[in-house]
Design a protein around this motif. Structure first.
Motif, PDB file in Angstrom:
ATOM      1  N   MET A 161      10.217   1.944   2.465  1.00 41.20           N
ATOM      2  CA  MET A 161       9.135   1.365   3.225  1.00 41.20           C
ATOM      3  C   MET A 161       7.948   1.049   2.330  1.00 41.20           C
ATOM      4  N   ALA A 162       7.583   1.969   1.451  1.00 42.94           N
ATOM      5  CA  ALA A 162       6.440   1.748   0.560  1.00 42.94           C
ATOM      6  C   ALA A 162       6.677   0.539  -0.336  1.00 42.94           C
ATOM      7  N   GLN A 163       7.932   0.319  -0.743  1.00 44.73           N
ATOM      8  CA  GLN A 163       8.224  -0.807  -1.604  1.00 44.73           C
ATOM      9  C   GLN A 163       7.990  -2.125  -0.865  1.00 44.73           C
ATOM     10  N   ASN A 164       8.355  -2.205   0.430  1.00 45.11           N
ATOM     11  CA  ASN A 164       8.084  -3.407   1.205  1.00 45.11           C
ATOM     12  C   ASN A 164       6.597  -3.646   1.314  1.00 45.11           C
ATOM     13  N   GLY A 165       5.813  -2.583   1.487  1.00 47.02           N
ATOM     14  CA  GLY A 165       4.360  -2.705   1.537  1.00 47.02           C
ATOM     15  C   GLY A 165       3.826  -3.279   0.246  1.00 47.02           C
ATOM     16  N   ALA A 166       4.342  -2.806  -0.874  1.00 48.43           N
ATOM     17  CA  ALA A 166       3.909  -3.311  -2.180  1.00 48.43           C
ATOM     18  C   ALA A 166       4.293  -4.778  -2.330  1.00 48.43           C
ATOM     19  N   LYS A 167       5.478  -5.149  -1.826  1.00 51.46           N
ATOM     20  CA  LYS A 167       5.899  -6.546  -1.905  1.00 51.46           C
ATOM     21  C   LYS A 167       4.977  -7.420  -1.077  1.00 51.46           C
ATOM     22  N   ASP A 168       4.602  -6.967   0.118  1.00 51.24           N
ATOM     23  CA  ASP A 168       3.709  -7.741   0.971  1.00 51.24           C
ATOM     24  C   ASP A 168       2.334  -7.879   0.335  1.00 51.24           C
ATOM     25  N   GLU A 169       1.835  -6.796  -0.271  1.00 47.59           N
ATOM     26  CA  GLU A 169       0.544  -6.846  -0.964  1.00 47.59           C
ATOM     27  C   GLU A 169       0.624  -7.822  -2.133  1.00 47.59           C
ATOM     28  N   ALA A 170       1.709  -7.760  -2.885  1.00 45.39           N
ATOM     29  CA  ALA A 170       1.884  -8.664  -4.024  1.00 45.39           C
ATOM     30  C   ALA A 170       1.893 -10.110  -3.544  1.00 45.39           C
ATOM     31  N   LEU A 171       2.612 -10.387  -2.473  1.00 42.62           N
ATOM     32  CA  LEU A 171       2.682 -11.743  -1.936  1.00 42.62           C
ATOM     33  C   LEU A 171       1.302 -12.209  -1.463  1.00 42.62           C
ATOM     34  N   ALA A 172       0.570 -11.328  -0.799  1.00 43.19           N
ATOM     35  CA  ALA A 172      -0.770 -11.683  -0.304  1.00 43.19           C
ATOM     36  C   ALA A 172      -1.696 -12.053  -1.463  1.00 43.19           C
ATOM     37  N   ILE A 173      -1.668 -11.271  -2.531  1.00 42.25           N
ATOM     38  CA  ILE A 173      -2.505 -11.555  -3.703  1.00 42.25           C
ATOM     39  C   ILE A 173      -2.060 -12.869  -4.349  1.00 42.25           C
ATOM     40  N   PHE A 174      -0.762 -12.982  -4.574  1.00 41.19           N
ATOM     41  CA  PHE A 174      -0.192 -14.149  -5.243  1.00 41.19           C
ATOM     42  C   PHE A 174      -0.524 -15.427  -4.481  1.00 41.19           C
ATOM     43  N   SER A 175      -0.396 -15.393  -3.158  1.00 38.45           N
ATOM     44  CA  SER A 175      -0.589 -16.570  -2.309  1.00 38.45           C
ATOM     45  C   SER A 175      -1.998 -17.142  -2.403  1.00 38.45           C
ATOM     46  N   LYS A 176      -2.983 -16.289  -2.661  1.00 36.78           N
ATOM     47  CA  LYS A 176      -4.370 -16.760  -2.780  1.00 36.78           C
ATOM     48  C   LYS A 176      -4.542 -17.758  -3.922  1.00 36.78           C
ATOM     49  N   TYR A 177      -3.669 -17.716  -4.912  1.00 32.51           N
ATOM     50  CA  TYR A 177      -3.810 -18.536  -6.114  1.00 32.51           C
ATOM     51  C   TYR A 177      -2.809 -19.689  -6.174  1.00 32.51           C
ATOM     52  N   GLN A 178      -1.929 -19.771  -5.180  1.00 31.58           N
ATOM     53  CA  GLN A 178      -0.922 -20.833  -5.146  1.00 31.58           C
ATOM     54  C   GLN A 178      -1.560 -22.158  -4.747  1.00 31.58           C
ATOM     55  N   THR A 226      -9.320 -11.766 -11.976  1.00 29.40           N
ATOM     56  CA  THR A 226     -10.062 -11.550 -10.732  1.00 29.40           C
ATOM     57  C   THR A 226      -9.570 -10.329  -9.961  1.00 29.40           C
ATOM     58  N   GLU A 227      -8.270 -10.225  -9.790  1.00 29.72           N
ATOM     59  CA  GLU A 227      -7.700  -9.165  -8.945  1.00 29.72           C
ATOM     60  C   GLU A 227      -7.576  -7.826  -9.663  1.00 29.72           C
ATOM     61  N   GLU A 261       8.225 -12.588 -11.088  1.00 30.67           N
ATOM     62  CA  GLU A 261       7.606 -12.024 -12.284  1.00 30.67           C
ATOM     63  C   GLU A 261       6.320 -11.277 -11.922  1.00 30.67           C
ATOM     64  N   PHE A 262       5.536 -11.857 -11.011  1.00 28.29           N
ATOM     65  CA  PHE A 262       4.306 -11.179 -10.591  1.00 28.29           C
ATOM     66  C   PHE A 262       4.627  -9.860  -9.890  1.00 28.29           C
ATOM     67  N   ARG A 263       5.672  -9.845  -9.074  1.00 28.80           N
ATOM     68  CA  ARG A 263       6.053  -8.589  -8.400  1.00 28.80           C
ATOM     69  C   ARG A 263       6.438  -7.524  -9.419  1.00 28.80           C
ATOM     70  N   GLN A 264       7.098  -7.935 -10.491  1.00 29.48           N
ATOM     71  CA  GLN A 264       7.454  -6.969 -11.544  1.00 29.48           C
ATOM     72  C   GLN A 264       6.185  -6.354 -12.127  1.00 29.48           C
ATOM     73  N   PHE A 265       5.204  -7.187 -12.417  1.00 30.68           N
ATOM     74  CA  PHE A 265       3.912  -6.709 -12.905  1.00 30.68           C
ATOM     75  C   PHE A 265       3.259  -5.797 -11.876  1.00 30.68           C
ATOM     76  N   TYR A 266       3.182  -6.264 -10.636  1.00 31.72           N
ATOM     77  CA  TYR A 266       2.450  -5.557  -9.588  1.00 31.72           C
ATOM     78  C   TYR A 266       3.052  -4.174  -9.308  1.00 31.72           C
ATOM     79  N   GLN A 267       4.371  -4.112  -9.272  1.00 35.60           N
ATOM     80  CA  GLN A 267       5.047  -2.857  -8.919  1.00 35.60           C
ATOM     81  C   GLN A 267       5.109  -1.860 -10.068  1.00 35.60           C
ATOM     82  N   THR A 268       4.981  -2.318 -11.308  1.00 34.86           N
ATOM     83  CA  THR A 268       5.096  -1.393 -12.437  1.00 34.86           C
ATOM     84  C   THR A 268       3.768  -1.108 -13.131  1.00 34.86           C
ATOM     85  N   ILE A 269       2.918  -2.100 -13.260  1.00 33.99           N
ATOM     86  CA  ILE A 269       1.641  -1.936 -13.970  1.00 33.99           C
ATOM     87  C   ILE A 269       0.479  -2.059 -12.986  1.00 33.99           C
TER      88      ILE A 269
END
Length: 149
Positions: A1-18, A36-37, A64-72
């Motif tokens: 469950m926590a991993q899905n939350g992290a994926k959603d957070e990553a997508l939300a951040i990423f989407s702001k810059y698309q 910025t983030e 690639e961004f999710r890899q960054f977000y989830q590990t670093i």
């Protein structure tokens, strides 16, 4: 469950810059996101971009961004500072003894590492060159984040 939350957070951040629906950020947008983030300097953002642009196409994909977000993620600045604290002078490579000692305090996915595990990680990361630069160091820290023994 926590991993899905992290994926959603990553997508939300990423989407702001698309700028399109392509789920990719060109390098300038990706650098802006990282600065910025995550509060990174221009140089630090460049380092992270290079480390996570796995196919070296000057584009950061959502994967690639999710890899960054989830590990670093939020620890990006701290990871660079840790590298600088264990760097061997201004060589661009870590001092192996300092790194060995620093890794004793790093938590992997399974908890603290044994000395044998630290030695294995250092050897496999350094490879034939027997050196660990910042790029390899970030890769090592990502591997530790998911290592379960």
């Amino acid at each position: 469950m926590a991993q899905n939350g992290a994926k959603d957070e990553a997508l939300a951040i990423f989407s702001k810059y698309q700028s399109s629906f392509a789920r990719r950020l060109k390098k300038p947008e990706a650098l802006t996101l990282l600065k910025t983030e995550f509060g990174l300097s221009e140089d630090e953002a460049e380092i992270m971009f290079q480390a996570f642009d796995k196919d070296h196409n000057e584009v950061l994909s959502l994967w690639e961004f999710r890899q960054f977000y989830q590990t670093i993620g939020a620890n990006a600045h701290d990871m660079i500072e840790l590298f600088r604290s264990i760097e061997d002078g201004d060589t661009g490579n870590v001092d192996m003894e300092k790194t060995f000692d620093a890794l004793k305090t790093v938590e992997s996915a399974k908890g603290p590492l044994t000395e044998e595990e630290i030695e294995m990680f250092l050897k496999t990361t350094a490879g034939e060159s027997k050196t660990i630069d910042l790029h390899k160091f970030l890769n090592l820290m990502c591997r530790l984040k998911v290592y379960k023994g």
